[in-house]
Enzyme design. Structure first.
Site, short mmCIF file in Angstrom:
data_model
loop_
_atom_site.label_atom_id
_atom_site.label_comp_id
_atom_site.label_asym_id
_atom_site.label_seq_id
_atom_site.Cartn_x
_atom_site.Cartn_y
_atom_site.Cartn_z
N HIS A 44 0.83 -1.21 0.00
CA HIS A 44 0.00 0.00 0.00
C HIS A 44 0.86 1.25 0.00
O HIS A 44 0.57 2.24 -0.65
CB HIS A 44 -0.88 0.03 1.26
CG HIS A 44 -1.93 -1.03 1.24
ND1 HIS A 44 -2.67 -1.34 2.34
CD2 HIS A 44 -2.35 -1.82 0.24
CE1 HIS A 44 -3.51 -2.30 2.01
NE2 HIS A 44 -3.33 -2.61 0.75
N ARG B 30 -7.35 2.11 -13.12
CA ARG B 30 -7.23 0.75 -12.54
C ARG B 30 -8.11 0.68 -11.30
O ARG B 30 -7.68 1.00 -10.19
CB ARG B 30 -5.78 0.47 -12.15
CG ARG B 30 -4.82 0.37 -13.33
CD ARG B 30 -3.40 0.15 -12.85
NE ARG B 30 -2.53 -0.42 -13.85
CZ ARG B 30 -1.55 0.25 -14.47
NH1 ARG B 30 -1.33 1.51 -14.20
NH2 ARG B 30 -0.79 -0.36 -15.37
N ARG C 234 -11.35 0.49 -16.06
CA ARG C 234 -11.10 -0.93 -16.28
C ARG C 234 -11.73 -1.67 -15.10
O ARG C 234 -11.48 -1.32 -13.94
CB ARG C 234 -9.60 -1.20 -16.31
CG ARG C 234 -9.32 -2.69 -16.36
CD ARG C 234 -7.88 -2.99 -16.52
NE ARG C 234 -7.13 -2.79 -15.29
CZ ARG C 234 -5.82 -2.96 -15.20
NH1 ARG C 234 -5.13 -3.27 -16.27
NH2 ARG C 234 -5.19 -2.79 -14.06
N GLU D 190 -4.48 -7.86 -24.12
CA GLU D 190 -3.24 -8.23 -23.44
C GLU D 190 -2.99 -9.73 -23.46
O GLU D 190 -2.02 -10.21 -22.90
CB GLU D 190 -3.20 -7.67 -22.00
CG GLU D 190 -4.48 -7.80 -21.23
CD GLU D 190 -4.49 -7.03 -19.91
OE1 GLU D 190 -3.45 -6.50 -19.49
OE2 GLU D 190 -5.57 -6.99 -19.29
N ASP E 279 1.24 -6.86 -20.10
CA ASP E 279 0.84 -8.26 -20.12
C ASP E 279 1.00 -8.87 -21.51
O ASP E 279 1.43 -10.02 -21.65
CB ASP E 279 -0.60 -8.42 -19.62
CG ASP E 279 -0.64 -8.47 -18.09
OD1 ASP E 279 0.19 -9.18 -17.50
OD2 ASP E 279 -1.49 -7.78 -17.49
N ARG F 210 6.80 -10.64 -16.37
CA ARG F 210 7.12 -9.21 -16.32
C ARG F 210 7.70 -8.78 -14.98
O ARG F 210 8.35 -7.75 -14.89
CB ARG F 210 5.87 -8.38 -16.64
CG ARG F 210 4.76 -8.52 -15.62
CD ARG F 210 3.46 -7.92 -16.11
NE ARG F 210 3.15 -6.67 -15.44
CZ ARG F 210 1.98 -6.05 -15.52
NH1 ARG F 210 1.02 -6.55 -16.28
NH2 ARG F 210 1.77 -4.94 -14.88
N CYS G 109 -2.04 1.42 -23.30
CA CYS G 109 -1.97 1.97 -21.94
C CYS G 109 -0.94 1.26 -21.08
O CYS G 109 -0.86 1.48 -19.88
CB CYS G 109 -3.34 1.94 -21.27
SG CYS G 109 -4.01 0.29 -21.12
C1 PEP Z 1 -0.85 -3.91 -18.95
O1 PEP Z 1 -0.93 -5.12 -18.76
O2 PEP Z 1 -0.15 -3.40 -19.85
C2 PEP Z 1 -1.64 -2.98 -18.13
C3 PEP Z 1 -1.68 -1.69 -18.42
O3 PEP Z 1 -2.29 -3.48 -17.06
P1 PEP Z 1 -1.59 -3.79 -15.66
O4 PEP Z 1 -0.20 -3.21 -15.74
O5 PEP Z 1 -2.44 -3.15 -14.64
O6 PEP Z 1 -1.60 -5.27 -15.65
MG MG Z 2 -2.47 -5.99 -17.53
#
Ligand code: PEP
Ligand code: MG
Length: 753
Positions: free
Chosen positions: A367, A474, A510, A609, A633, A643, A680
């Site tokens: 957090h 998010r 999202r 993704e 992703d 990742r 994004c």
């Molecule tokens: C992504 O997967 O590129 C994305 C923007 O979502 P998150 O990083 O929240 O998984």
């Molecule tokens: Mg993602």
């Protein structure tokens, strides 16, 4: 029975105190103490092992083992039963130690003769500074009360070792203090950026001055009063207008839950009943909690440890000083040094003075890190020994981009930092001046720059950066910082707040993307071997319809009379999208039937993704209003490279011909179908990558707010058409990364990347 045990413990402590108060030299007192413990516990052996500066544990005094082994026997953590206690910081209780695989007796001690073993860690903070052991010749089942009593003594020993009262100070583990010389510490960047400031040690280790209470009855009242004060303090914080809305509230609510935990309160009261002072009771219970938590592999639970630290510190401060709020005088440029920190503690500090944070622990998903990133405060985590090696008032420079900390830097480093800082300020000022400038390339291509957000704290960036909107909200962060599922009404007020802040600017919400590394404390889940490819995001939403519909209902209620954009994460095929959309439309009807005003317009899209969906675009595109690429992703699944795993994540480049070909395919198909598309993922935040994306046809990029200036500067200096032509032969390229090529292109063509 309980009462007897308490009385017995009190007697033991009182005898112990009498020895400690005598005028004898420390080694004599120590030998009397081990004798006392052995007698009291009906044990043939009582030994104390003390951690030395090299990390080994030295047999420091014993009753029962051979005397010649004292100061000779040294055990490495992990070696033998003592080493096991030292390494795990957990007690070991064995009826038959000799049958344990960890039993490795040292011949010089003569301990093969002893069958049963009870060893407990001597903790100072959460560090094991020694091990206290009793042993018996015959097979013996040590009882809970006996272990408790030994742990109680270990607490007192921990104190004494730390203060140098029992063991000469140079042998204590604490002697690894700073040496006043320039030092460099390495860690992990949890929140990027540079910072310079004076070190302030946050919540220095709880250090108990008096362990045993003079009047246990009065002590009990003192503890109860302090607990009540802490409860009141938390309620007061919750009532503050700044906290009443937003993440701080969620954070404080989670915190309140901890503070009201009956188990936590009971354990402290029991310790006070045994004869401890309230401070010692807080410390004892906290040390035990820490030791227990540290062994839990679940990263979510471990991240909550910081909340427990925060709570214990507040209670301790209240007992010690009567002060309930953090009100010490702080320098104007603070770099906080802490073992770990809860978000509530961070929010306690005057934001205008806080330059950076250095943590010995900390995780990207905690957090605290989430809040720090929203506040743009650089944080380095995993900085081993920081609280020991930095002294209050030391000058500290944080290089959050490289995960480095310069402590008491020499003049060269200060000068270099000064230059970097001046340059950065200049660049930032230049970029700020572009706030209201349209992002259009030299050949007239308009690009919309949006920002990613996830906390209410992020919303101020909209105005600061001049972003066109929020390309990715998010929503899961709102769920993650709470201790329970937010109610429908709370959710809808929250979304309304976001829409109010955005005004006319579009916001893409999202839906819940939990699972993988984003866990909800109140949602049970089975362990998974591959959580990133497991039950997460829309897969959970479709399986847990009630949860999903509640979120959709809240989004619809929040956006009555306005535009609502909803995006589903991790969609892998068309049917999944259809199922999610059908649930959304059902909620639209539900609201309509009740005469509620729906959104003025509703746009539904997917996050692209999962690679499989790229091949389903011809079927998907006619059904969606927009597509947004989650390159983080998409890249991890395309290259099968986690990742979050630094070892493999940097092995493959987003600027590889393979990944870029896929992006071009998406761009071409979306344009042919006239479907709005954007990206994004992190990729869009980097100017060089953004340059390539614009050349591939992307006209909408959503990124970290602090990247908008740099990306806009790049766009203003780019000829998109010219670069696109250069990229025509993408599929034919054989290199694994085209980065050097693009870098050269930018350099040769004056593109500011
Ligand atoms: C992504 O997967 O590129 C994305 C923007 O979502 P998150 O990083 O929240 O998984
Ligand atoms: Mg993602």
């Amino acid at each position: 029975m309980k009462r007897d045990a308490a009385q017995q413990s009190r007697q033991l402590l009182s005898d112990f105190r009498a020895i400690m108060q005598s005028a004898d030299p420390p080694e004599v007192r120590l030998s009397q103490v081990v004798g006392l413990v052995a007698r009291n516990m009906d044990a043939e052996v009582c030994s104390i092992y003390v951690r030395r500066a090299d990390g080994s544990f030295e047999l420091f005094e014993t009753e029962g083992l051979r005397r010649e082994a004292v100061h000779l026997t040294r055990l490495e953590p992990g070696v033998g039963l003592v080493g096991h206690v030292a390494e795990t910081s957990l007690p070991v209780r064995l009826r038959d130690a000799r049958s344990s695989p960890a039993f490795e007796p040292r011949p010089e001690t003569g301990e093969e003769a002893y069958m049963s073993f009870l060893g407990v860690p001597i903790l100072h903070g959460d560090r094991v500074v020694g091990v206290l052991v009793v042993q018996n010749v015959s097979a013996r089942d040590y009882q809970d009360e006996e272990q408790e009593a030994l742990e109680m003594l270990a607490l007192v020993f921990g104190q004494m070792i730390a203060s140098g009262a029992l063991v000469p100070p140079e042998t204590a583990a604490e002697s690894v203090r700073s040496n006043g010389l320039p030092t460099r510490l390495a860690g992990r960047s949890l929140s990027d950026g540079f910072a310079k400031g004076k070190a302030v040690l946050h919540a220095p280790r709880i250090s108990v001055r008096q362990t045993m209470a003079d009047d246990p009855e009065a002590e009990r009242i003192r503890l109860d009063d302090a607990i009540q004060d802490i409860h009141a303090q938390i309620d007061e914080m919750l009532a503050q207008p700044a906290v009443a809305a937003g993440e701080s509230r969620a954070v404080m609510e989670a915190f309140r839950l901890f503070a009201h935990d009956p188990g936590w309160q009971r354990r402290m009261r029991e310790a006070v009943d045994t004869g401890f002072t309230s401070e010692a009771a807080v410390k004892r219970v906290h040390d035990q909690t820490r030791a227990r938590f540290r062994k839990i592999p679940d990263p979510y639970i471990r991240a909550r440890l910081a909340d427990m630290d925060d709570l214990a510190n507040r209670l301790f401060n209240r007992l010690n000083t009567g002060i309930t709020a953090l009100d010490r005088d702080l320098p104007d440029d603070v770099v906080l040094i802490a073992r770990d920190m809860g978000p509530a503690e961070l929010l306690d500090f005057d934001e205008t003075k806080l330059r950076g944070v250095i943590l010995e622990q900390g995780s990207v998903g905690s957090h605290m890190s989430i809040v720090a990133r929203a506040l743009n405060i650089p944080v380095i985590g995993g900085c081993k020994g920081a609280t020991d090696r930095v002294d209050p008032g030391d000058l500290v420079i944080i290089d959050g981009d490289h995960g480095q900390v310069f402590v008491r830097p020499d003049s060269d480093v200060i000068k270099a930092f000064g230059e970097t800082e001046a340059m950065q300020q200049e660049v930032e000022a230049r970029r700020r001046a572009l706030r209201d400038v349209r992002a259009v390339t030299l050949d007239g291509v308009d690009v919309e720059l949006h920002c990613n957000a996830g906390l209410l704290l992020d919303l101020r960036h909209l105005d600061e950066t001049g972003a066109a909107g929020i390309g990715l909200y998010r929503t899961e962060l709102h769920y993650m910082v709470r201790s329970r599922l937010p109610r429908m009404q709370e959710q809808s007020e929250y979304y309304k707040h976001v829409l109010d802040a955005a005004g006319d600017r579009p916001v893409i919400f999202r839906t819940l993307d939990v699972g993988s590394d984003k866990l909800l404390p109140y949602m049970k889940r089975d362990p998974e071997a591959n959580p990133a490819m497991g039950w997460r995001a829309v897969r959970i939403s479709l399986d847990q319809e009630a949860l999903f519909r509640m979120q959709l209902r809240a989004l619809l209620a929040a956006s009555s009379g306005r535009e609502l954009r909803v995006m589903f994460p991790m969609i892998a095929d068309v049917a999944e999208y259809e199922a999610a959309r059908a649930l959304l439309l059902r909620e639209v009807l539900w609201a309509h039937d009740r005469g509620r005003e729906g959104p003025a317009s509703l746009k539904v899209g997917v996050m692209l993704e999962v690679p499989a969906l790229v091949w389903r675009l011809p079927a998907l595109l006619p059904r969606v209003d927009f597509v947004s690429i989650g390159s983080n992703d998409l890249m991890q699944f395309m290259y099968a490279a986690d990742r979050g795993n630094a070892r493999v994540a940097s092995r493959y480049d987003t600027l590889s011909p393979g990944f870029l070909s896929s992006l071009r395919r998406i761009s071409d198909l979306c344009q042919a179908s006239d479907v709005e598309f954007s990206i994004c993922g992190e990729m869009a935040s980097r100017p060089l990558e953004a340059m390539v994306l614009v050349a591939l046809g992307f006209r909408k990029l959503s990124m970290r707010p602090n990247a908008i200036g740099a990306v806009k500067e790049m766009i203003l200096s780019l000829n998109a058409g010219a670069l696109r032509e250069e990229m025509a032969q993408l599929d034919q390229r054989h290199e694994s990364s085209l980065r050097p090529l693009f870098e050269a292109y930018a350099r040769d063509n004056g593109v500011k990347v």
